[in-house]
Motif scaffolding. Structure first.
Motif, short mmCIF file in Angstrom:
data_model
loop_
_atom_site.label_atom_id
_atom_site.label_comp_id
_atom_site.label_asym_id
_atom_site.label_seq_id
_atom_site.Cartn_x
_atom_site.Cartn_y
_atom_site.Cartn_z
N ARG A 79 0.86 -1.20 0.00
CA ARG A 79 0.00 0.00 0.00
C ARG A 79 0.89 1.24 0.00
N GLU A 82 1.50 2.72 3.37
CA GLU A 82 2.29 1.93 4.31
C GLU A 82 3.77 1.86 3.93
N TYR A 120 2.31 -3.74 -6.42
CA TYR A 120 1.17 -2.83 -6.22
C TYR A 120 -0.08 -3.27 -7.00
N TYR A 139 -10.99 -4.32 -5.51
CA TYR A 139 -9.71 -3.65 -5.29
C TYR A 139 -8.64 -4.43 -6.07
N ASP A 142 -3.00 -0.81 -5.16
CA ASP A 142 -2.94 0.65 -5.09
C ASP A 142 -2.55 1.30 -6.42
N ASP A 146 -8.35 2.28 -5.11
CA ASP A 146 -8.12 2.35 -3.66
C ASP A 146 -8.92 1.27 -2.94
N PHE A 147 -8.39 0.87 -1.79
CA PHE A 147 -9.00 -0.19 -1.00
C PHE A 147 -10.34 0.23 -0.38
N ALA A 429 -4.29 -5.96 2.62
CA ALA A 429 -5.29 -5.45 1.68
C ALA A 429 -5.76 -6.56 0.74
#
Ligand SMILES: O=C[C@H](O)[C@H](O)COP(=O)(O)O
Ligand SMILES: C=C(OP(=O)(O)O)C(=O)O
Length: 456
Positions: A79, A82, A120, A139, A142, A146-147, A429
């Motif tokens: 993410r 993160e 990603y 999802y 990224d 977006d999640f 995610a």
């Protein structure tokens, strides 16, 4: 990210990529922006250098014949939010610790390959996700959307490709600093444990670190010069699935030394289980780049198809070029893997065999969380070693989804994470990752298997 290679001169080489069927790609609502973003990526500096990719290919050639072992690990889905210094440091530390356990426990050099700085994009089983009455696009990582579960967030946005590029650049910058700036020096083997919650695996690691320290002091007393030895920095390479072709294609460059095309988004890229069609765009992409590459093989992989993949992706049978990452499932590996390994071996190809014990062992727990059992993960690795032992071939490495954080996503391990614990820190995610303690435990168990590995 190698201490030994010179950056090769790379020229931007645009190619009219053939229009082949590509699975798992988003439908971009704004194609003009996409075209501008692709042009910007094509003009941006490379994230990795051709010479570094060549060094990795040599290391993988060693792994193919049992002179090294591959440890490939990192996030399932990175993410952007993160990509913090603490998270990156803890993930690198976890991989360095696992590598130390494997190297020391099995007296084998370990090729360290992060699943980072590019992981990603995610292939999904379904195009949509439904929560209650609402159904929205799934999802997809990224780099695409977006999640957050709302309409705007789930809309694919081409600007995200640029954010991915810049996040990868800053991640790699930090990883290079950690791995070549002294932090990865084996004399800091104790420090890599600091900051993690003390637990059983941590204690076992600590006592191994004491032994490593003693061995280092012995070598120092014998006159070994650590300052100029490979102990003071480590080779650490970056890898991800080459899934999103609108990102990967513009991030290729021509190596001026040889005229060869390289993916410069990561040292090693792989083609996933869902996108490895022989006539598809992902296999075509991988065939056109010179990097060492991987292909995931699940339980339905057909040996004839696997031989065709070798012909397309490694026609010169170049040592270290091709890695098969098998992800069969603990209950299937002992039945499904032998015929594939046997046929590939009979064909004379020398590939690297890596076991991904994560993706064939995912299930939904009664609580509703997607999870994996630690014991099943270990059992698949055990089955992988048994199959290779039986055939006289080389189990060359493991591929693991992990984090340095103390999450509760996979069941079991010596902490005995239960279904009821999953909600405490379920932060992925996409797929569940081993936490720091489970990663170290796994390293100790794999080191035992590796130390029993026969030489070929
Ligand atoms: O990481 C692998 C895949 O992207 C993931 O397993 C797909 O998950 P899904 O079945 O929830 O779409
Ligand atoms: C999607 C992945 O795996 P597979 O292609 O094996 O399902 C992955 O490794 O993120």
């Amino acid at each position: 990210m190698s201490a030994t290679s010179e950056p090769a001169q790379l020229l931007s080489g645009q190619l009219d990529w053939p229009s082949l069927p590509a699975m798992q790609q988003p439908t971009w609502p704004d194609v003009d922006t996409l075209a501008r973003v692709r042009a910007e990526l094509a003009a941006s500096p490379p994230l990795v250098f051709a010479g570094e990719c060549d060094v990795l290919r040599d290391r993988l050639a060693d792994a193919a014949v049992g002179d090294a072992f591959v440890l490939q690990g990192g996030d399932c889905a990175e993410r952007f939010s993160e990509a913090t210094a603490d998270n990156i440091r803890d993930r690198v530390k976890t991989i360095l610790q696992m590598a130390a356990v494997l190297t020391y426990g099995a007296s084998t050099p370990v090729v360290k390959l992060g699943r980072l700085a590019g992981q990603y994009a995610k292939p999904r089983s379904k195009d949509t996700e439904t929560r209650g009455e609402a159904t929205l696009p799934a999802y997809r990582g990224d780099i695409i959307n977006d999640f957050e579960f709302d309409e705007q967030a789930r809309r694919p946005d081409p600007q995200r490709l640029l954010r991915a590029y810049h996040t990868a650049a800053s991640t790699l910058n930090l990883v290079r600093a950690f791995t070549t700036g002294g932090f990865a020096d084996l004399r800091h083997v104790h420090e890599w444990n600091r900051g993690f919650i003390a637990n059983a695996a941590y204690a076992r690691y600590e006592s191994m670190a004491v032994e490593i320290d003693r061995a280092m002091k012995f070598m120092l007393a014998c006159g070994v010069d650590f300052a100029s030895s490979p102990m003071s920095s480590v080779e650490f390479f970056a890898s991800h699935e080459a899934l999103l072709l609108d990102y990967e294609q513009p991030l290729t460059r021509i190596d001026s030394r040889t005229g060869d095309r390289y993916a410069v988004s990561g040292h090693f890229v792989w083609v996933g289980e869902r996108t490895r069609q022989l006539d598809g765009a992902h296999v075509d992409f991988a065939a056109r780049i010179k990097n060492p590459i991987g292909v995931k093989l699940g339980p339905t992989a057909d040996p004839d198809e696997v031989l065709r993949l070798i012909d397309i992706l490694d026609p010169e049978r170049e040592p270290g070029r091709l890695t098969f990452i098998t992800r069969m499932g603990a209950g299937t590996v002992r039945d499904a893997l032998p015929s594939i390994v046997q046929r590939v071996t009979d064909s004379g190809a020398k590939v690297v065999w890596v076991c991904d014990p994560m993706h064939g062992n995912t299930f939904e727990a009664p609580s509703g969380y997607k999870t994996r059992e630690f014991d099943a993960i270990i059992d698949e690795v055990q089955g992988f070693f048994e199959v290779h032992e039986g055939l006289g071939t080389v189990p060359g490495g493991v591929h693991v989804e992990l984090t340095g954080n103390d999450v509760t996503e996979c069941l079991g391990g010596s902490e005995k994470i239960l279904d009821a614990d999953l909600e405490k820190r379920y932060e992925t995610a996409c797929d569940p990752r081993l936490n720091h303690q489970q990663s170290l435990e796994m390293a100790f168990l794999v080191a035992e298997m590796l130390s029993r590995r026969s030489r070929v």
